[in-house]
Design a protein around this motif. Structure first.
Motif, PDB file in Angstrom:
ATOM      1  N   PRO A 165      49.160  28.709  13.706  1.00  0.00           N
ATOM      2  CA  PRO A 165      50.449  28.207  13.225  1.00  0.00           C
ATOM      3  C   PRO A 165      51.614  28.967  13.836  1.00  0.00           C
ATOM      4  O   PRO A 165      51.444  30.033  14.440  1.00  0.00           O
ATOM      5  N   ASP A 166      52.799  28.424  13.665  1.00  0.00           N
ATOM      6  CA  ASP A 166      54.020  29.080  14.135  1.00  0.00           C
ATOM      7  C   ASP A 166      54.470  30.074  13.062  1.00  0.00           C
ATOM      8  O   ASP A 166      55.031  29.679  12.036  1.00  0.00           O
ATOM      9  N   VAL A 167      54.261  31.347  13.290  1.00  0.00           N
ATOM     10  CA  VAL A 167      54.604  32.355  12.284  1.00  0.00           C
ATOM     11  C   VAL A 167      56.110  32.449  12.084  1.00  0.00           C
ATOM     12  O   VAL A 167      56.573  32.921  11.033  1.00  0.00           O
ATOM     13  N   SER A 194      45.717  29.909   5.597  1.00  0.00           N
ATOM     14  CA  SER A 194      45.962  30.544   6.892  1.00  0.00           C
ATOM     15  C   SER A 194      46.821  29.681   7.804  1.00  0.00           C
ATOM     16  O   SER A 194      47.671  30.190   8.538  1.00  0.00           O
ATOM     17  N   LYS A 195      46.621  28.361   7.784  1.00  0.00           N
ATOM     18  CA  LYS A 195      47.380  27.483   8.665  1.00  0.00           C
ATOM     19  C   LYS A 195      48.758  27.174   8.105  1.00  0.00           C
ATOM     20  O   LYS A 195      49.733  27.070   8.849  1.00  0.00           O
ATOM     21  N   VAL A 240      39.027  32.127  -5.918  1.00  0.00           N
ATOM     22  CA  VAL A 240      39.851  32.618  -4.815  1.00  0.00           C
ATOM     23  C   VAL A 240      38.993  33.471  -3.889  1.00  0.00           C
ATOM     24  O   VAL A 240      38.213  34.320  -4.342  1.00  0.00           O
ATOM     25  N   THR A 241      39.155  33.259  -2.580  1.00  0.00           N
ATOM     26  CA  THR A 241      38.351  33.971  -1.573  1.00  0.00           C
ATOM     27  C   THR A 241      39.268  34.565  -0.506  1.00  0.00           C
ATOM     28  O   THR A 241      40.468  34.311  -0.480  1.00  0.00           O
ATOM     29  N   ALA A 242      38.683  35.338   0.381  1.00  0.00           N
ATOM     30  CA  ALA A 242      39.410  35.879   1.537  1.00  0.00           C
ATOM     31  C   ALA A 242      39.308  34.879   2.680  1.00  0.00           C
ATOM     32  O   ALA A 242      38.529  35.045   3.623  1.00  0.00           O
ATOM     33  N   GLY A 243      40.069  33.807   2.597  1.00  0.00           N
ATOM     34  CA  GLY A 243      40.041  32.777   3.616  1.00  0.00           C
ATOM     35  C   GLY A 243      38.879  31.816   3.452  1.00  0.00           C
ATOM     36  O   GLY A 243      37.985  32.006   2.613  1.00  0.00           O
ATOM     37  N   SER A 244      38.880  30.765   4.274  1.00  0.00           N
ATOM     38  CA  SER A 244      37.829  29.753   4.174  1.00  0.00           C
ATOM     39  C   SER A 244      36.484  30.275   4.659  1.00  0.00           C
ATOM     40  O   SER A 244      35.433  29.846   4.165  1.00  0.00           O
ATOM     41  N   GLN A 245      36.480  31.216   5.614  1.00  0.00           N
ATOM     42  CA  GLN A 245      35.211  31.704   6.133  1.00  0.00           C
ATOM     43  C   GLN A 245      34.407  32.419   5.047  1.00  0.00           C
ATOM     44  O   GLN A 245      33.190  32.250   4.949  1.00  0.00           O
ATOM     45  N   GLN A 246      35.087  33.211   4.199  1.00  0.00           N
ATOM     46  CA  GLN A 246      34.350  33.849   3.111  1.00  0.00           C
ATOM     47  C   GLN A 246      33.874  32.812   2.096  1.00  0.00           C
ATOM     48  O   GLN A 246      32.780  32.940   1.535  1.00  0.00           O
ATOM     49  N   LEU A 257      47.810  36.499   5.993  1.00  0.00           N
ATOM     50  CA  LEU A 257      47.626  36.372   4.550  1.00  0.00           C
ATOM     51  C   LEU A 257      46.309  35.638   4.339  1.00  0.00           C
ATOM     52  O   LEU A 257      46.184  34.479   4.716  1.00  0.00           O
ATOM     53  N   ARG A 258      45.339  36.274   3.738  1.00  0.00           N
ATOM     54  CA  ARG A 258      43.983  35.763   3.758  1.00  0.00           C
ATOM     55  C   ARG A 258      43.547  34.898   2.583  1.00  0.00           C
ATOM     56  O   ARG A 258      42.389  34.488   2.537  1.00  0.00           O
TER      57      ARG A 258
END
Length: 376
Positions: free
Chosen positions: A32-34, A224-225, A92-98, A231-232
């Protein structure tokens, strides 16, 4: 430790190296554009939460997540994704991967087969492999994963139905119905990765698979996106029968997610900052999406064929065989992008290019694509 136990890790690629400098023309997908992020508002809310949180809340926290954030996520999912659940259903998780890791630990045993989209997102495939499962590639067509080609013994199906990664097609209503019916017949689970559905440019948001079948679908989302990769927070919503097991798996994985960031995000959502940011970012990404599509149709005819896409942070285009050498040449020339073959097993079994537009400014798109066209 047995050397055999390490053998699976030798077959998994190392994490990609972080770029030391931003490319001249950055068409990486999923970035994404931060600069669109409201840093000032976030900084004020973060300071407010640091001052307002009572001391006892800064020790060990609930592994399920901050109650206020879980409530805000549940409230948002109703109108946006057709998922109407109480806050207690959100983990709630640390991002989608977790979230994917936790779900896989609960659902899979060594040797279980997992259906994966081809082409598709590589990290989940590697995760399932590391856990001892056996990923099976299933073809994607213009309607999404081809349900009739899913092996009947698969225990789990991983899909990106809102905006298939990387082709970009949304799963059709007919194919969605077929997939949830297949899961019901075979007693399988579906992992629905909803990684960037906030940025849908036409029509209303598609109803999620979980909204169609809350018994077999685990819905996974990430901020994230839409916010910042740094920010996870991510989350999952699962069928009631799985929730206790998933909460235990989360606790064993990392105890709990960072409290202060969760509280800040909850306030950001409750006060309307999140919705306002999504609207603003969607307008900007729609402008870039239009620009990329216009130039691809105008300047790349006969070389690349843009694939239909109505959401997200990238557009893909089919092309001739052997695109990977061209991608390397483009990167040397300052244009950073991916080949569709990067997302296939075996590599390069699908041909074309992926154009991300989150990390490239609108005024840099045309000169970047012009340089790419000159290389072609």
């Amino acid at each position: 430790m047995s050397l055999d136990a390490l053998d699976v890790w030798s077959r998994i690629p190392s994490p990609p190296l972080r770029l030391t400098a931003k490319p001249e023309y950055d068409f990486r997908a999923g970035v994404p554009d931060v600069e669109l992020f409201p840093f000032g508002t976030w900084r004020d809310l973060l300071t407010e939460q640091l001052q307002a949180l009572p001391p006892h809340s800064l020790t060990y926290d609930d592994p399920r997540g901050h109650p206020a954030l879980r409530a805000e996520i549940a409230r948002r999912l109703g109108p946006s994704r057709g998922i109407r659940v109480p806050a207690d259903a959100v983990l709630v998780t640390a991002g989608s991967q977790q979230a994917l890791d936790i779900a896989a630990r609960v659902l899979l045993r060594p040797g279980d087969r997992v259906a994966m989209e081809v082409p598709g997102y590589p990290p989940p495939r590697r995760l399932f492999t590391a856990l001892g499962a056996r990923p099976v590639g299933v073809r994607v067509d213009a309607e999404g994963i081809v349900v009739d080609e899913i092996p009947p013994d698969c225990r789990l199906v991983y899909v990106t139905p809102a905006h298939q990664f990387p082709l970009g097609v949304p799963m059709s209503p007919r194919r969605r119905s077929e997939l949830v019916a297949w899961a019901g017949r075979h007693g399988a689970a579906i992992l629905e990765d909803d990684y960037d559905s906030e940025f849908r440019f036409t029509d209303d948001p598609l109803v999620s698979l979980y909204g169609l079948d809350s018994e077999h679908v685990i819905h996974v989302g990430s901020f994230s996106k839409v916010l910042l990769p740094a920010l996870r927070p991510g989350y999952l919503v699962a069928p009631p029968r799985l929730r206790r097991a998933l909460e235990k798996a989360k606790y064993l994985t990392d105890l709990y997610a960072p409290t202060i960031e969760q509280a800040t995000l909850a306030r950001f959502m409750a006060e309307g900052g999140f919705a306002e940011h999504v609207r603003s970012a969607r307008r900007e990404y729609l402008n870039r999406w239009n620009t990329v599509n216009r130039i691809l149709h105008r300047d790349f005819t006969g070389v690349l064929t843009p694939l239909p896409s109505v959401a997200g942070l990238h557009v893909s285009a089919s092309g001739p065989d052997g695109m990977w050498p061209f991608v390397r040449a483009a990167r040397r020339a300052g244009v950073w992008l991916y080949s569709l073959g990067d997302f296939t097993e075996p590599r390069d079994s699908v041909h074309g290019l992926v154009f991300g537009y989150g990390a490239v400014r609108a005024d840099r798109i045309e000169p970047g694509l012009k340089r790419l066209r000159e290389l072609l």
